[in-house]
Design a protein around this motif. Structure first.
Motif, short mmCIF file in Angstrom:
data_model
loop_
_atom_site.label_atom_id
_atom_site.label_comp_id
_atom_site.label_asym_id
_atom_site.label_seq_id
_atom_site.Cartn_x
_atom_site.Cartn_y
_atom_site.Cartn_z
N VAL A 158 15.35 -77.96 6.35
CA VAL A 158 14.66 -76.45 6.16
C VAL A 158 14.25 -76.65 6.96
N MET A 159 13.99 -75.08 7.85
CA MET A 159 13.50 -74.15 9.35
C MET A 159 13.50 -73.33 8.90
N ASN B 261 3.99 -76.50 12.27
CA ASN B 261 3.97 -76.16 14.17
C ASN B 261 3.17 -75.06 14.20
N ALA B 262 2.36 -74.85 14.40
CA ALA B 262 1.03 -73.66 15.54
C ALA B 262 0.90 -73.20 16.69
N GLY B 263 1.11 -74.84 17.17
CA GLY B 263 1.25 -75.38 18.82
C GLY B 263 2.65 -74.67 19.66
N THR B 264 2.57 -76.13 20.19
CA THR B 264 4.28 -75.55 21.40
C THR B 264 5.04 -77.08 20.63
N THR C 195 7.98 -75.91 9.09
CA THR C 195 8.28 -73.86 9.64
C THR C 195 6.90 -73.99 11.13
N SER C 196 7.11 -73.00 11.79
CA SER C 196 6.72 -72.99 12.95
C SER C 196 6.62 -71.80 13.35
#
Length: 181
Positions: A98-99, A60-63, A77-78
Protein backbone atom coordinates in the motif's frame (compact mmCIF):
# COMPACT_ATOMS: atom_id res chain seq x y z
CA UNK A 1 27.54 3.79 0.16
CA UNK A 2 26.31 0.22 -0.15
CA UNK A 3 27.69 -2.30 -2.62
CA UNK A 4 26.69 -5.39 -0.67
CA UNK A 5 23.63 -6.40 1.35
CA UNK A 6 22.13 -4.44 4.24
CA UNK A 7 19.24 -5.87 6.26
CA UNK A 8 17.91 -3.03 8.41
CA UNK A 9 15.44 -3.58 11.23
CA UNK A 10 15.54 0.11 12.21
CA UNK A 11 16.28 2.63 9.44
CA UNK A 12 16.34 6.37 10.19
CA UNK A 13 18.06 8.43 7.49
CA UNK A 14 18.48 12.20 7.63
CA UNK A 15 21.62 12.29 5.49
CA UNK A 16 22.31 10.56 2.17
CA UNK A 17 22.20 6.82 1.52
CA UNK A 18 23.68 5.65 -1.79
CA UNK A 19 22.67 2.10 -2.69
CA UNK A 20 25.13 1.47 -5.52
CA UNK A 21 24.85 -2.16 -6.66
CA UNK A 22 23.73 -3.90 -3.48
CA UNK A 23 20.46 -4.78 -1.78
CA UNK A 24 18.91 -2.74 1.02
CA UNK A 25 16.13 -4.65 2.80
CA UNK A 26 14.00 -2.77 5.34
CA UNK A 27 12.48 -5.44 7.59
CA UNK A 28 9.79 -5.07 10.23
CA UNK A 29 10.55 -6.33 13.71
CA UNK A 30 7.79 -6.43 16.25
CA UNK A 31 7.49 -7.57 19.82
CA UNK A 32 5.51 -6.51 22.89
CA UNK A 33 7.78 -3.51 23.51
CA UNK A 34 8.66 -2.21 20.05
CA UNK A 35 7.57 -2.19 16.44
CA UNK A 36 10.21 -1.07 13.99
CA UNK A 37 9.67 1.23 11.07
CA UNK A 38 11.77 3.12 8.57
CA UNK A 39 12.03 6.86 7.98
CA UNK A 40 13.79 8.89 5.33
CA UNK A 41 14.03 12.65 5.78
CA UNK A 42 17.24 12.86 3.77
CA UNK A 43 18.08 11.42 0.36
CA UNK A 44 17.82 7.76 -0.59
CA UNK A 45 19.51 7.09 -3.95
CA UNK A 46 18.88 3.64 -5.37
CA UNK A 47 21.18 3.40 -8.38
CA UNK A 48 20.81 1.21 -11.49
CA UNK A 49 21.74 -2.36 -10.62
CA UNK A 50 20.70 -1.93 -6.97
CA UNK A 51 17.57 -3.09 -5.14
CA UNK A 52 15.55 -1.72 -2.22
CA UNK A 53 12.97 -4.03 -0.64
CA UNK A 54 10.54 -2.46 1.83
CA UNK A 55 9.02 -4.93 4.30
CA UNK A 56 8.04 -2.42 6.98
CA UNK A 57 6.25 0.92 7.31
CA UNK A 58 8.48 3.32 5.37
CA UNK A 59 7.84 7.05 5.73
CA UNK A 60 9.54 9.41 3.29
CA UNK A 61 9.59 13.14 4.01
CA UNK A 62 12.80 13.61 2.05
CA UNK A 63 13.77 12.39 -1.42
CA UNK A 64 13.74 8.93 -2.96
CA UNK A 65 15.52 8.66 -6.32
CA UNK A 66 15.02 5.20 -7.78
CA UNK A 67 17.10 4.19 -10.81
CA UNK A 68 17.24 0.50 -9.90
CA UNK A 69 14.59 -1.87 -8.54
CA UNK A 70 12.36 -0.94 -5.61
CA UNK A 71 9.84 -3.41 -4.19
CA UNK A 72 7.16 -2.35 -1.69
CA UNK A 73 5.79 -5.29 0.30
CA UNK A 74 4.10 -3.34 3.11
CA UNK A 75 3.33 0.39 3.55
CA UNK A 76 5.14 3.32 1.97
CA UNK A 77 4.00 6.84 2.88
CA UNK A 78 5.66 9.70 1.02
CA UNK A 79 5.11 13.42 1.55
CA UNK A 80 8.49 14.15 -0.01
CA UNK A 81 9.86 13.73 -3.52
CA UNK A 82 9.65 10.29 -5.14
CA UNK A 83 11.01 9.71 -8.65
CA UNK A 84 11.62 6.67 -10.82
CA UNK A 85 14.28 7.18 -13.50
CA UNK A 86 14.09 5.78 -17.05
CA UNK A 87 14.92 2.07 -16.88
CA UNK A 88 13.95 1.76 -13.21
CA UNK A 89 11.36 -0.63 -11.78
CA UNK A 90 8.92 0.01 -8.94
CA UNK A 91 6.78 -2.93 -7.77
CA UNK A 92 3.86 -2.59 -5.36
CA UNK A 93 3.14 -6.22 -4.44
CA UNK A 94 -0.24 -7.94 -4.62
CA UNK A 95 -2.16 -8.29 -1.38
CA UNK A 96 0.37 -6.38 0.69
CA UNK A 97 1.80 -3.22 -0.86
CA UNK A 98 0.00 0.00 0.00
CA UNK A 99 1.40 3.38 -1.01
CA UNK A 100 0.21 6.78 0.24
CA UNK A 101 1.90 9.31 -2.04
CA UNK A 102 1.87 13.09 -2.22
CA UNK A 103 3.55 12.81 -5.62
CA UNK A 104 5.24 10.27 -7.83
CA UNK A 105 7.03 10.96 -11.11
CA UNK A 106 7.63 7.68 -12.92
CA UNK A 107 9.91 7.56 -15.95
CA UNK A 108 10.49 3.82 -15.53
CA UNK A 109 8.21 0.79 -15.08
CA UNK A 110 5.64 0.85 -12.24
CA UNK A 111 3.98 -2.52 -11.63
CA UNK A 112 1.11 -1.76 -9.24
CA UNK A 113 -0.63 -4.93 -8.08
CA UNK A 114 -2.35 -3.57 -4.98
CA UNK A 115 -3.19 0.00 -3.86
CA UNK A 116 -1.85 3.52 -4.39
CA UNK A 117 -3.56 6.46 -2.71
CA UNK A 118 -2.60 9.91 -4.02
CA UNK A 119 -2.87 12.07 -0.89
CA UNK A 120 -2.82 15.46 -2.61
CA UNK A 121 -4.12 17.00 -5.81
CA UNK A 122 -0.85 16.03 -7.52
CA UNK A 123 -1.37 13.27 -10.10
CA UNK A 124 0.60 10.09 -10.38
CA UNK A 125 2.73 11.28 -13.32
CA UNK A 126 3.98 8.73 -15.85
CA UNK A 127 6.44 10.46 -18.20
CA UNK A 128 6.89 9.52 -21.91
CA UNK A 129 9.53 6.88 -21.01
CA UNK A 130 7.42 5.37 -18.21
CA UNK A 131 4.90 2.54 -17.98
CA UNK A 132 2.10 1.92 -15.49
CA UNK A 133 0.72 -1.59 -15.32
CA UNK A 134 -0.54 -4.34 -13.07
CA UNK A 135 -3.87 -5.33 -11.56
CA UNK A 136 -3.98 -2.72 -8.81
CA UNK A 137 -5.88 0.37 -7.83
CA UNK A 138 -4.98 4.05 -7.89
CA UNK A 139 -7.16 6.36 -5.82
CA UNK A 140 -6.48 9.79 -7.27
CA UNK A 141 -5.48 11.40 -10.53
CA UNK A 142 -3.20 9.82 -13.13
CA UNK A 143 -1.48 11.88 -15.82
CA UNK A 144 -0.33 9.50 -18.55
CA UNK A 145 2.39 10.77 -20.87
CA UNK A 146 3.87 7.26 -21.23
CA UNK A 147 2.34 3.80 -21.56
CA UNK A 148 -0.70 2.51 -19.68
CA UNK A 149 -0.67 -1.30 -19.72
CA UNK A 150 -3.54 -2.57 -17.54
CA UNK A 151 -3.56 -6.05 -16.09
CA UNK A 152 -1.06 -8.86 -16.00
CA UNK A 153 -1.60 -10.27 -19.52
CA UNK A 154 -4.58 -9.54 -19.55
CA UNK A 155 -6.33 -8.10 -16.50
CA UNK A 156 -7.93 -5.07 -14.92
CA UNK A 157 -6.42 -1.88 -13.53
CA UNK A 158 -8.69 0.47 -11.56
CA UNK A 159 -8.52 4.24 -11.13
CA UNK A 160 -10.99 5.52 -8.57
CA UNK A 161 -11.90 8.91 -7.12
CA UNK A 162 -9.75 10.65 -9.70
CA UNK A 163 -9.26 11.35 -13.36
CA UNK A 164 -7.19 9.51 -15.95
CA UNK A 165 -5.72 12.00 -18.41
CA UNK A 166 -3.73 10.79 -21.39
CA UNK A 167 -1.62 13.28 -23.35
CA UNK A 168 -0.65 13.10 -27.03
CA UNK A 169 2.50 11.13 -26.09
CA UNK A 170 0.50 8.60 -24.07
CA UNK A 171 -0.07 5.03 -25.25
CA UNK A 172 -2.85 2.73 -24.05
CA UNK A 173 -1.57 -0.84 -24.47
CA UNK A 174 -4.35 -3.36 -23.92
CA UNK A 175 -4.48 -7.11 -24.47
CA UNK A 176 -7.93 -8.14 -25.68
CA UNK A 177 -7.49 -11.56 -27.26
CA UNK A 178 -8.45 -14.67 -25.32
CA UNK A 179 -6.20 -17.68 -24.81
CA UNK A 180 -7.79 -19.56 -27.72
CA UNK A 181 -6.44 -17.22 -30.41
Amino acid sequence: NNSGTINAVQFDNSGTVNNNVGTLTLTQFSNVFHTSNATNSGVLNNFAGATVINRTDLTNAGTINNAGIMVNEKTLTSTGTFTGAPGSTLVNTAGAGVMFLDNLTMAGNFQNDFAVVMTSSNPLLVTPTGTLGGTGLVLGNVLMQGTMSPGDSPGTFTIGFGNYTQTATGIFLEEIAGTGL
